[in-house]
Design a protein around this motif. Structure first.
Motif, PDB file in Angstrom:
ATOM      1  N   TRP A 192      12.549  -2.850   1.255  1.00  0.00           N
ATOM      2  CA  TRP A 192      11.377  -2.353   1.982  1.00  0.00           C
ATOM      3  C   TRP A 192      10.117  -2.496   1.136  1.00  0.00           C
ATOM      4  CZ3 TRP A 192       7.399   1.176   1.855  1.00  0.00           C
ATOM      5  CH2 TRP A 192       6.809   1.503   3.074  1.00  0.00           C
ATOM      6  N   LEU A 193      10.203  -2.147  -0.142  1.00  0.00           N
ATOM      7  CA  LEU A 193       9.021  -2.105  -0.992  1.00  0.00           C
ATOM      8  C   LEU A 193       8.529  -3.488  -1.411  1.00  0.00           C
ATOM      9  CD1 LEU A 193      10.159   0.865  -3.249  1.00  0.00           C
ATOM     10  CD2 LEU A 193       8.133   0.889  -1.772  1.00  0.00           C
ATOM     11  N   LEU A 194       9.428  -4.335  -1.894  1.00  0.00           N
ATOM     12  CA  LEU A 194       8.998  -5.609  -2.475  1.00  0.00           C
ATOM     13  C   LEU A 194       8.273  -6.504  -1.472  1.00  0.00           C
ATOM     14  CD1 LEU A 194       8.987  -7.101  -5.183  1.00  0.00           C
ATOM     15  CD2 LEU A 194      11.126  -8.215  -4.504  1.00  0.00           C
ATOM     16  N   PRO A 195       8.758  -6.678  -0.228  1.00  0.00           N
ATOM     17  CA  PRO A 195       8.001  -7.508   0.721  1.00  0.00           C
ATOM     18  C   PRO A 195       6.609  -6.984   1.006  1.00  0.00           C
ATOM     19  CG  PRO A 195      10.234  -7.134   1.511  1.00  0.00           C
ATOM     20  CD  PRO A 195      10.038  -6.212   0.341  1.00  0.00           C
ATOM     21  N   ARG A 196       6.429  -5.671   0.944  1.00  0.00           N
ATOM     22  CA  ARG A 196       5.119  -5.088   1.212  1.00  0.00           C
ATOM     23  C   ARG A 196       4.164  -5.264   0.035  1.00  0.00           C
ATOM     24  NH1 ARG A 196       8.590  -2.978   4.614  1.00  0.00           N
ATOM     25  NH2 ARG A 196       7.859  -2.130   6.604  1.00  0.00           N
ATOM     26  N   LEU A 197       4.722  -5.511  -1.142  1.00  0.00           N
ATOM     27  CA  LEU A 197       3.887  -5.693  -2.325  1.00  0.00           C
ATOM     28  C   LEU A 197       3.565  -7.165  -2.590  1.00  0.00           C
ATOM     29  CD1 LEU A 197       5.654  -3.132  -4.690  1.00  0.00           C
ATOM     30  CD2 LEU A 197       3.436  -2.851  -3.568  1.00  0.00           C
ATOM     31  N   VAL A 198       4.541  -8.041  -2.381  1.00  0.00           N
ATOM     32  CA  VAL A 198       4.344  -9.449  -2.732  1.00  0.00           C
ATOM     33  C   VAL A 198       4.428 -10.381  -1.524  1.00  0.00           C
ATOM     34  CG1 VAL A 198       5.316  -8.992  -5.015  1.00  0.00           C
ATOM     35  CG2 VAL A 198       6.790  -9.938  -3.236  1.00  0.00           C
ATOM     36  N   GLY A 199       4.717  -9.835  -0.344  1.00  0.00           N
ATOM     37  CA  GLY A 199       4.878 -10.662   0.845  1.00  0.00           C
ATOM     38  C   GLY A 199       6.335 -11.007   1.080  1.00  0.00           C
ATOM     39  N   ALA A 200       6.685 -11.191   2.328  1.00  0.00           N
ATOM     40  CA  ALA A 200       8.091 -11.418   2.686  1.00  0.00           C
ATOM     41  C   ALA A 200       8.642 -12.714   2.084  1.00  0.00           C
ATOM     42  CB  ALA A 200       8.247 -11.433   4.202  1.00  0.00           C
ATOM     43  N   GLY A 201       7.841 -13.787   2.125  1.00  0.00           N
ATOM     44  CA  GLY A 201       8.331 -15.070   1.629  1.00  0.00           C
ATOM     45  C   GLY A 201       8.686 -15.030   0.160  1.00  0.00           C
ATOM     46  N   ARG A 202       7.789 -14.488  -0.669  1.00  0.00           N
ATOM     47  CA  ARG A 202       8.049 -14.402  -2.105  1.00  0.00           C
ATOM     48  C   ARG A 202       9.187 -13.428  -2.381  1.00  0.00           C
ATOM     49  NH1 ARG A 202       7.754 -17.821  -5.794  1.00  0.00           N
ATOM     50  NH2 ARG A 202       5.553 -18.276  -5.283  1.00  0.00           N
ATOM     51  N   ALA A 203       9.217 -12.309  -1.650  1.00  0.00           N
ATOM     52  CA  ALA A 203      10.289 -11.329  -1.856  1.00  0.00           C
ATOM     53  C   ALA A 203      11.647 -11.944  -1.567  1.00  0.00           C
ATOM     54  CB  ALA A 203      10.063 -10.105  -0.969  1.00  0.00           C
ATOM     55  N   HIS A 204      11.748 -12.729  -0.504  1.00  0.00           N
ATOM     56  CA  HIS A 204      13.021 -13.377  -0.190  1.00  0.00           C
ATOM     57  C   HIS A 204      13.458 -14.299  -1.328  1.00  0.00           C
ATOM     58  CE1 HIS A 204      12.482 -12.824   4.447  1.00  0.00           C
ATOM     59  NE2 HIS A 204      12.853 -11.730   3.827  1.00  0.00           N
ATOM     60  N   GLU A 205      12.515 -15.049  -1.862  1.00  0.00           N
ATOM     61  CA  GLU A 205      12.852 -15.969  -2.968  1.00  0.00           C
ATOM     62  C   GLU A 205      13.329 -15.198  -4.193  1.00  0.00           C
ATOM     63  OE1 GLU A 205      12.148 -17.856  -6.746  1.00  0.00           O
ATOM     64  OE2 GLU A 205      10.532 -16.651  -5.881  1.00  0.00           O
TER      65      GLU A 205
END
Length: 280
Positions: free
Chosen positions: A166-179
């Motif tokens: 939940w937190l990481l996609p909101r901080l760095v964006g979904a695309g980067r968080a997925h990577e």
């Protein structure tokens, strides 16, 4: 748990895995298992939970700085042993492991919901659970030597853990968080700043001074206004509706406007003097 030194700095009584010291209205919480890279075991989780509960109730604390002792912030879960074998034997693996999981994840929830703003001063490696604590903080700064990794997936677990999904996609964006989550790769402080995880990067010798400077800038604002802003920002992140966020803001402004500190803030600004807040 709290004592007062001759210098007027409140300090927590010694604990095994966490140290706490307070300078005025700023509390510095240090993870203290440096020989184990501040990895989480049962003692650290229990003590950190207790300290965060205490901080939340402490009216003297207005800002929390979270950091690590030694060369790591926290390298995650202690894979050499969590230290709860006796509990597993008593309650069985399923129940005890689930309770362990909830206790660890509860740390991120406590940081996220803490009344005070939390500044993560990342002095070294922040991986797995350590990265989760960084993400759950409100402001994140890192030393140039700090490194980061989601980590869980490299240890054979899901990368979705301790609020990271939940937190990481909101901080760095979904695309980067997925990577980052699917590879589990390490990334540098410079990368973390470029991705938006860190708001600032500084040399290790200046890390705590930078964190203190940010904390003091926060303290220049009224206590209730700070608390409402933390709640309001996260509520807006969770809200799917612009209109709902505006309605929430309207009610926050009414609460803040009725405090004595709001009047003091305005008067001090006009008088060009430092304000004196009473959280009233």
């Amino acid at each position: 748990m709290v004592s007062t030194s001759d210098a007027g700095i409140r300090t927590a009584l010694p604990m095994n895995t966490v140290t706490v010291r307070s300078v005025g209205e700023i509390t510095v919480l240090e993870l203290n298992r440096p020989d184990n890279l501040n990895t989480l075991n049962v003692d650290l989780v229990e003590e950190l939970t207790a300290v965060l509960d205490h901080v939340d109730r402490d009216p003297r604390c207005r800002v929390l700085i979270l950091t690590g002792a030694g060369r790591a912030f926290s390298a995650g879960l202690d894979l050499n042993g969590f230290g709860d074998d006796d509990i597993i034997e008593q309650r069985g693996p399923m129940v005890s492991m689930f309770e362990r999981q909830r206790a660890i994840a509860g740390l991120a929830e406590r940081l996220h919901k803490l009344r005070q703003p939390v500044i993560a001063a990342v002095n070294g490696a922040a991986a797995g659970a350590g990265l989760a604590l960084v993400c759950a903080s409100d402001i994140r700064i890192g030393a140039t030597t700090s490194v980061y990794a989601v980590g869980f997936i490299r240890a054979g677990f899901s990368a979705c853990d301790i609020g990271i999904s939940w937190l990481l996609p909101r901080l760095v964006g979904a695309g980067r968080a997925h990577e980052l989550m699917l590879t589990g790769r390490k990334f540098t402080a410079t990368e973390a700043e470029n991705y938006g995880l860190l708001v600032d990067v500084t040399v290790p010798e200046e890390l705590m001074a930078t964190a203190m400077e940010i904390a003091r800038s926060i303290l220049a604002n009224p206590p209730v206004s700070i608390e409402l802003t933390k709640v309001g920002m996260w509520a807006a992140v969770e809200s799917p509706s612009f209109a709902n966020s505006v309605e929430f803001e309207n009610r926050q402004q009414m609460v803040a406007a009725m405090t004595e500190d709001r009047t003091e803030a305005t008067t001090a600004f006009l008088d060009k003097r430092p304000p004196t807040y009473r959280r009233r």
